[in-house]
Design an enzyme around this catalytic site. Sequence first.
Site, mmCIF file in Angstrom:
data_model
loop_
_atom_site.group_PDB
_atom_site.id
_atom_site.type_symbol
_atom_site.label_atom_id
_atom_site.label_comp_id
_atom_site.label_asym_id
_atom_site.label_seq_id
_atom_site.Cartn_x
_atom_site.Cartn_y
_atom_site.Cartn_z
ATOM 1 N N ASP A 179 10.354 -8.135 -0.201
ATOM 2 C CA ASP A 179 10.835 -7.940 1.163
ATOM 3 C C ASP A 179 12.304 -7.556 1.079
ATOM 4 O O ASP A 179 13.053 -8.118 0.279
ATOM 5 C CB ASP A 179 10.651 -9.208 1.996
ATOM 6 C CG ASP A 179 10.568 -8.891 3.482
ATOM 7 O OD1 ASP A 179 10.034 -7.815 3.833
ATOM 8 O OD2 ASP A 179 11.050 -9.679 4.312
ATOM 9 N N LYS A 218 6.498 3.100 -3.566
ATOM 10 C CA LYS A 218 6.946 1.854 -4.199
ATOM 11 C C LYS A 218 6.120 1.561 -5.442
ATOM 12 O O LYS A 218 6.640 1.140 -6.467
ATOM 13 C CB LYS A 218 6.776 0.671 -3.237
ATOM 14 C CG LYS A 218 7.919 0.435 -2.297
ATOM 15 C CD LYS A 218 7.731 -0.949 -1.670
ATOM 16 C CE LYS A 218 8.597 -1.165 -0.472
ATOM 17 N NZ LYS A 218 8.309 -2.452 0.175
ATOM 18 N N PHE A 245 15.417 7.145 2.404
ATOM 19 C CA PHE A 245 14.770 6.803 3.675
ATOM 20 C C PHE A 245 15.578 5.699 4.354
ATOM 21 O O PHE A 245 16.580 5.209 3.818
ATOM 22 C CB PHE A 245 13.317 6.337 3.433
ATOM 23 C CG PHE A 245 13.235 5.002 2.725
ATOM 24 C CD1 PHE A 245 13.430 4.913 1.368
ATOM 25 C CD2 PHE A 245 12.989 3.825 3.439
ATOM 26 C CE1 PHE A 245 13.361 3.687 0.703
ATOM 27 C CE2 PHE A 245 12.915 2.593 2.795
ATOM 28 C CZ PHE A 245 13.111 2.531 1.418
ATOM 29 N N HIS A 254 19.378 -2.346 -4.758
ATOM 30 C CA HIS A 254 18.791 -3.660 -4.552
ATOM 31 C C HIS A 254 17.393 -3.759 -5.172
ATOM 32 O O HIS A 254 17.105 -4.634 -5.954
ATOM 33 C CB HIS A 254 18.732 -3.923 -3.039
ATOM 34 C CG HIS A 254 18.227 -2.736 -2.236
ATOM 35 N ND1 HIS A 254 18.871 -1.532 -2.242
ATOM 36 C CD2 HIS A 254 17.133 -2.556 -1.464
ATOM 37 C CE1 HIS A 254 18.201 -0.678 -1.496
ATOM 38 N NE2 HIS A 254 17.141 -1.276 -1.016
ATOM 39 N N ARG A 255 16.514 -2.773 -4.821
ATOM 40 C CA ARG A 255 15.141 -2.835 -5.314
ATOM 41 C C ARG A 255 15.102 -2.631 -6.833
ATOM 42 O O ARG A 255 14.413 -3.337 -7.550
ATOM 43 C CB ARG A 255 14.272 -1.786 -4.602
ATOM 44 C CG ARG A 255 12.797 -2.126 -4.652
ATOM 45 C CD ARG A 255 11.939 -1.289 -3.714
ATOM 46 N NE ARG A 255 12.628 -0.182 -3.117
ATOM 47 C CZ ARG A 255 13.127 -0.179 -1.873
ATOM 48 N NH1 ARG A 255 12.961 -1.202 -1.090
ATOM 49 N NH2 ARG A 255 13.781 0.863 -1.405
ATOM 50 N N ASN A 270 0.846 -1.186 0.000
ATOM 51 C CA ASN A 270 0.000 0.000 0.000
ATOM 52 C C ASN A 270 0.881 1.235 0.000
ATOM 53 O O ASN A 270 0.427 2.348 0.215
ATOM 54 C CB ASN A 270 -0.942 0.003 1.213
ATOM 55 C CG ASN A 270 -2.159 -0.875 0.966
ATOM 56 O OD1 ASN A 270 -2.711 -0.906 -0.132
ATOM 57 N ND2 ASN A 270 -2.553 -1.625 1.983
ATOM 58 N N ASN A 271 2.176 1.005 -0.245
ATOM 59 C CA ASN A 271 3.143 2.098 -0.256
ATOM 60 C C ASN A 271 3.118 2.767 -1.640
ATOM 61 O O ASN A 271 3.569 2.198 -2.631
ATOM 62 C CB ASN A 271 4.520 1.483 0.056
ATOM 63 C CG ASN A 271 5.639 2.498 0.049
ATOM 64 O OD1 ASN A 271 5.614 3.469 -0.686
ATOM 65 N ND2 ASN A 271 6.648 2.247 0.875
HETATM 66 P P1 IMP Z 1 10.659 -3.292 3.138
HETATM 67 O O1 IMP Z 1 10.684 -4.790 3.113
HETATM 68 O O2 IMP Z 1 10.834 -2.692 1.750
HETATM 69 O O3 IMP Z 1 9.489 -2.727 3.876
HETATM 70 O O4 IMP Z 1 11.958 -2.824 3.928
HETATM 71 C C1 IMP Z 1 12.197 -3.161 5.280
HETATM 72 C C2 IMP Z 1 13.101 -2.141 5.934
HETATM 73 O O5 IMP Z 1 14.395 -2.172 5.302
HETATM 74 C C3 IMP Z 1 12.643 -0.696 5.812
HETATM 75 O O6 IMP Z 1 11.774 -0.359 6.847
HETATM 76 C C4 IMP Z 1 13.962 0.053 5.913
HETATM 77 O O7 IMP Z 1 14.354 0.162 7.257
HETATM 78 C C5 IMP Z 1 14.934 -0.860 5.214
HETATM 79 N N1 IMP Z 1 15.055 -0.501 3.791
HETATM 80 C C6 IMP Z 1 14.448 -1.117 2.738
HETATM 81 N N2 IMP Z 1 14.809 -0.551 1.574
HETATM 82 C C7 IMP Z 1 15.662 0.449 1.900
HETATM 83 C C8 IMP Z 1 16.368 1.401 1.105
HETATM 84 O O8 IMP Z 1 16.278 1.470 -0.129
HETATM 85 N N3 IMP Z 1 17.147 2.257 1.796
HETATM 86 C C9 IMP Z 1 17.280 2.233 3.140
HETATM 87 N N4 IMP Z 1 16.632 1.389 3.925
HETATM 88 C C10 IMP Z 1 15.826 0.484 3.300
#
Ligand code: IMP
Length: 194
Positions: free
Chosen positions: A68, A12, A148, A176-177, A8-9
């Site tokens: 994730d 993203k 962030f 990574h993403r 729901n982000n």
């Molecule tokens: P999520 O699985 O994308 O929600 O990421 C889990 C957690 O990893 C987030 O709450 C951040 O603390 C950290 N995180 C994920 N992606 C990033 C990024 O691109 N930069 C910095 N921290 C990240």
Amino acid sequence: MKIVFATNNAHKLSEVSALLGDRFELVTLREVGITEDIPETGATLDENASIKARYVYERTGLNCFADDTGLEVEALDGAPGVHSARYATDGHDFAANNRKLLRELEGKVNRKARFRTVISLIVDGIERQVEGIVEGEITTSESGAEGFGYDPLFMPEGYDRTFAEMSAEEKNAISHRGRAVAKLVEMLHDIELE
Ligand code: IMP
């Protein structure tokens, strides 16, 4: 192809939607009536991505994917890893997480770390996973105001700036993403051609 992204982000969603192009229509969890938090009970990023994707598939029967992400620090045996969001507190307190990370690494010479994103895709009931990794190191103090999470402390290999000192475009090109989504796009195009 209509496909549910288990998030729901909004940030993203627009990022991934731009990378996927208009042949794929992305739908959010809210749009398919999933308003509850999906339990992330896995012990690894791979398990959590899978749990989220399967949850959506079981409830909607629609093609879907979930991601994730975690920060894996070598000297901390891969921590915070799957616990990255809740490293210091139960909430998503980025500042507290960063303070804790600096504390845990105090006096450590090895500051190698990597971000890893795992995406689980389910199309017609078949699950496939891809991952994206960026290697780097944890700096000794925060720099930059972009991005962030751990961005102000993460300096990717080959750069002398943290992710928080980069524009979104610059970060996405090596992150990574960004890498995981590029593989997802490739995989979706391959599936479409099958
Ligand atoms: P999520 O699985 O994308 O929600 O990421 C889990 C957690 O990893 C987030 O709450 C951040 O603390 C950290 N995180 C994920 N992606 C990033 C990024 O691109 N930069 C910095 N921290 C990240």
